[in-house]
Design a protein around this motif. Sequence first.
Motif, mmCIF file in Angstrom:
data_model
loop_
_atom_site.group_PDB
_atom_site.id
_atom_site.type_symbol
_atom_site.label_atom_id
_atom_site.label_comp_id
_atom_site.label_asym_id
_atom_site.label_seq_id
_atom_site.Cartn_x
_atom_site.Cartn_y
_atom_site.Cartn_z
ATOM 1 N N LEU A 39 18.025 24.195 -27.788
ATOM 2 C CA LEU A 39 18.187 23.295 -26.643
ATOM 3 C C LEU A 39 19.006 22.067 -26.996
ATOM 4 C CD1 LEU A 39 14.646 23.434 -25.000
ATOM 5 C CD2 LEU A 39 16.745 24.627 -24.306
ATOM 6 N N SER A 40 19.348 21.897 -28.267
ATOM 7 C CA SER A 40 20.188 20.772 -28.674
ATOM 8 C C SER A 40 20.833 21.067 -30.024
ATOM 9 C CB SER A 40 19.382 19.467 -28.749
ATOM 10 O OG SER A 40 18.409 19.542 -29.768
ATOM 11 N N ILE A 41 22.021 20.508 -30.220
ATOM 12 C CA ILE A 41 22.728 20.593 -31.496
ATOM 13 C C ILE A 41 22.950 19.178 -31.997
ATOM 14 C CG2 ILE A 41 24.893 21.204 -32.639
ATOM 15 C CD1 ILE A 41 25.150 23.565 -30.796
ATOM 16 N N LYS A 42 22.472 18.894 -33.194
ATOM 17 C CA LYS A 42 22.615 17.561 -33.769
ATOM 18 C C LYS A 42 24.014 17.401 -34.346
ATOM 19 C CE LYS A 42 20.442 14.405 -37.099
ATOM 20 N NZ LYS A 42 20.357 13.292 -36.124
ATOM 21 N N ALA A 43 24.622 16.237 -34.096
ATOM 22 C CA ALA A 43 25.966 15.962 -34.574
ATOM 23 C C ALA A 43 25.953 15.506 -36.021
ATOM 24 C CB ALA A 43 26.619 14.891 -33.702
ATOM 25 N N GLY A 44 27.103 15.679 -36.669
ATOM 26 C CA GLY A 44 27.295 15.147 -38.005
ATOM 27 C C GLY A 44 27.952 13.777 -37.917
ATOM 28 N N GLY A 45 28.598 13.348 -38.987
ATOM 29 C CA GLY A 45 29.230 12.032 -38.975
ATOM 30 C C GLY A 45 28.179 10.949 -38.976
ATOM 31 N N ALA A 78 26.835 6.164 -31.175
ATOM 32 C CA ALA A 78 27.825 5.823 -32.200
ATOM 33 C C ALA A 78 28.973 5.006 -31.611
ATOM 34 C CB ALA A 78 28.367 7.086 -32.842
ATOM 35 N N LEU A 79 29.570 4.157 -32.421
ATOM 36 C CA LEU A 79 30.772 3.429 -32.026
ATOM 37 C C LEU A 79 31.945 4.400 -31.946
ATOM 38 C CD1 LEU A 79 30.411 0.246 -34.293
ATOM 39 C CD2 LEU A 79 29.870 0.462 -31.842
ATOM 40 N N ARG A 80 32.909 4.044 -31.125
ATOM 41 C CA ARG A 80 34.085 4.912 -30.970
ATOM 42 C C ARG A 80 34.813 5.090 -32.297
ATOM 43 N NH1 ARG A 80 36.985 8.416 -30.327
ATOM 44 N NH2 ARG A 80 38.424 8.912 -28.645
ATOM 45 N N SER A 81 34.814 4.056 -33.134
ATOM 46 C CA SER A 81 35.510 4.109 -34.418
ATOM 47 C C SER A 81 34.742 4.891 -35.484
ATOM 48 C CB SER A 81 35.766 2.679 -34.924
ATOM 49 O OG SER A 81 34.534 1.966 -35.038
ATOM 50 N N ALA A 82 33.488 5.212 -35.204
ATOM 51 C CA ALA A 82 32.666 5.987 -36.150
ATOM 52 C C ALA A 82 31.879 7.031 -35.366
ATOM 53 C CB ALA A 82 31.739 5.068 -36.928
ATOM 54 N N ALA A 83 32.617 7.906 -34.696
ATOM 55 C CA ALA A 83 32.019 8.858 -33.757
ATOM 56 C C ALA A 83 31.180 9.922 -34.457
ATOM 57 C CB ALA A 83 33.117 9.526 -32.944
ATOM 58 N N ASP A 84 30.234 10.479 -33.700
ATOM 59 C CA ASP A 84 29.511 11.668 -34.146
ATOM 60 C C ASP A 84 30.461 12.866 -34.060
ATOM 61 O OD1 ASP A 84 27.021 10.392 -34.542
ATOM 62 O OD2 ASP A 84 26.669 10.430 -32.377
ATOM 63 N N THR A 85 30.303 13.824 -34.959
ATOM 64 C CA THR A 85 31.243 14.945 -35.007
ATOM 65 C C THR A 85 30.524 16.290 -35.024
ATOM 66 O OG1 THR A 85 31.314 14.858 -37.427
ATOM 67 C CG2 THR A 85 32.977 13.576 -36.223
ATOM 68 N N PHE A 86 31.280 17.335 -34.639
ATOM 69 C CA PHE A 86 30.811 18.721 -34.684
ATOM 70 C C PHE A 86 31.866 19.557 -35.400
ATOM 71 C CE2 PHE A 86 29.182 16.774 -30.827
ATOM 72 C CZ PHE A 86 27.823 17.024 -30.926
ATOM 73 N N THR A 87 31.450 20.334 -36.373
ATOM 74 C CA THR A 87 32.363 21.203 -37.107
ATOM 75 C C THR A 87 31.794 22.612 -37.134
ATOM 76 O OG1 THR A 87 33.063 19.356 -38.518
ATOM 77 C CG2 THR A 87 33.593 21.590 -39.279
ATOM 78 N N VAL A 113 31.091 28.510 -31.112
ATOM 79 C CA VAL A 113 30.959 27.318 -31.957
ATOM 80 C C VAL A 113 31.533 26.111 -31.228
ATOM 81 C CG1 VAL A 113 30.975 28.578 -34.135
ATOM 82 C CG2 VAL A 113 33.139 27.816 -33.128
ATOM 83 N N PHE A 114 30.958 24.934 -31.522
ATOM 84 C CA PHE A 114 31.436 23.668 -30.973
ATOM 85 C C PHE A 114 32.150 22.866 -32.054
ATOM 86 C CE2 PHE A 114 28.080 24.676 -27.928
ATOM 87 C CZ PHE A 114 28.686 24.333 -26.713
ATOM 88 N N ASN A 115 33.238 22.213 -31.653
ATOM 89 C CA ASN A 115 33.980 21.304 -32.533
ATOM 90 C C ASN A 115 34.375 20.064 -31.739
ATOM 91 O OD1 ASN A 115 34.703 22.686 -35.313
ATOM 92 N ND2 ASN A 115 34.932 24.280 -33.753
ATOM 93 N N GLY A 116 34.522 18.954 -32.439
ATOM 94 C CA GLY A 116 34.970 17.738 -31.763
ATOM 95 C C GLY A 116 34.138 16.531 -32.126
ATOM 96 N N SER A 117 34.163 15.549 -31.235
ATOM 97 C CA SER A 117 33.462 14.294 -31.517
ATOM 98 C C SER A 117 32.945 13.670 -30.234
ATOM 99 C CB SER A 117 34.403 13.312 -32.217
ATOM 100 O OG SER A 117 35.498 12.980 -31.374
ATOM 101 N N ILE A 118 31.885 12.846 -30.379
ATOM 102 C CA ILE A 118 31.351 12.075 -29.261
ATOM 103 C C ILE A 118 30.938 10.700 -29.774
ATOM 104 C CG2 ILE A 118 30.507 14.039 -27.919
ATOM 105 C CD1 ILE A 118 27.730 13.548 -29.113
ATOM 106 N N SER A 119 30.941 9.751 -28.866
ATOM 107 C CA SER A 119 30.424 8.409 -29.160
ATOM 108 C C SER A 119 29.697 7.921 -27.921
ATOM 109 C CB SER A 119 31.571 7.466 -29.528
ATOM 110 O OG SER A 119 32.349 7.163 -28.383
ATOM 111 N N ASN A 124 34.846 14.404 -26.750
ATOM 112 C CA ASN A 124 35.998 15.282 -26.956
ATOM 113 C C ASN A 124 35.509 16.515 -27.721
ATOM 114 O OD1 ASN A 124 38.575 16.329 -27.122
ATOM 115 N ND2 ASN A 124 39.142 15.075 -28.898
ATOM 116 N N VAL A 125 34.910 17.434 -26.979
ATOM 117 C CA VAL A 125 34.219 18.571 -27.595
ATOM 118 C C VAL A 125 34.784 19.875 -27.043
ATOM 119 C CG1 VAL A 125 32.004 19.701 -27.982
ATOM 120 C CG2 VAL A 125 32.120 17.206 -27.835
ATOM 121 N N THR A 126 35.131 20.800 -27.940
ATOM 122 C CA THR A 126 35.618 22.121 -27.541
ATOM 123 C C THR A 126 34.566 23.173 -27.846
ATOM 124 O OG1 THR A 126 36.644 22.553 -29.696
ATOM 125 C CG2 THR A 126 37.992 21.440 -28.031
ATOM 126 N N PHE A 127 34.634 24.271 -27.095
ATOM 127 C CA PHE A 127 33.753 25.420 -27.335
ATOM 128 C C PHE A 127 34.626 26.653 -27.512
ATOM 129 C CE2 PHE A 127 31.443 29.134 -25.563
ATOM 130 C CZ PHE A 127 30.435 29.210 -26.520
#
Length: 219
Positions: A39-45, A78-87, A113-119, A124-127
Motif C-alpha cells: 500500500l506504500s513504497i518508501k522513498a530513498g534519498g 523533503a526540500l526541493r534541493s534534497a528530494a526523496d528519490t525512487f530507483t 518499477v517506479f523511478n524519479g523524485s518527490i519533495s 517527478n515520478v515515472t512508472f
Amino acid sequence: MKRTATALFTALCVVTAFGVSQARADFVPWTYNWEPSTLSIKAGGAGTGGLSFTDEPLKHADGTSDIVVTNIRAFSSALRSAADTFTNAPISFTLTLKDEKSNLSGTFKFNGVFNGSISATSANVTFTPTAPLIETLKIGANTYTVNLGSYAPPGPPAASNAGSISAHVAVNEIVTGGGGGGGGTGQAPEPSTLLLSCLGLSGMGLAGWRKWRQRLAAA
C-alpha cells in the motif's frame, strides 16, 4: 428469378445483422478486484516520504471495459534541493476476475518499477511496466484479455487529484495490439455496416447478371 434471389439474399442479410445486434446486446457480467503488493513504497534519498496506493474494493462490470488498477499519491516533507528519490522501486498488481455466468474466477498479475523524485512541493515520478503487458485467460465460456493501460503520475503532495494506473479488459474480443490505453481490439461489425455491405453485394450481383444478359443477347 433474379428478383426472388435478390430478395432472399437481402432478407438473409437482415436476419444476420439482427443476430449480430442481439449478440452484442448480451454483455457478459463480471466482477473484479485489484490487489497491490504493497500500500506504500518508501522513498530513498532524504527518506521523508514515498508513494501510497489504493486498494479498491470489489467492483462490477459488463462486457469490455476500462478499469482503474489503483490511485497513487505522493507524500514528502523533503526540500526541493534534497528530494526523496525512487530507483527501480518494484511493485506488482494482481487482478482477481470472476465470470458471473459460470461463477468461476481467474487471476492476472502485472509488475512494474517506479523511478524519479518527490519533495514537499514537487513530484517527478515515472512508472515502467515489465512484461507481460497483456494476459489472456478463458474463464467459463468467456475469454478475458487484460491489457495494462496508461499511467497518470501523481502530483505534488498537496495536489487534490491523485495519479493512477488503468487497465483495459476485453471480453470475447480478438486483441490485435498492445500498449497503453487499451490497445487495439477487433470487434464484430455493427449491424448497420453489415447490412449495407450485404445490400452492396446484392446490387453488384444484380448488375453483373444484367451485363451477362446483355452480352448473351449481343452474341
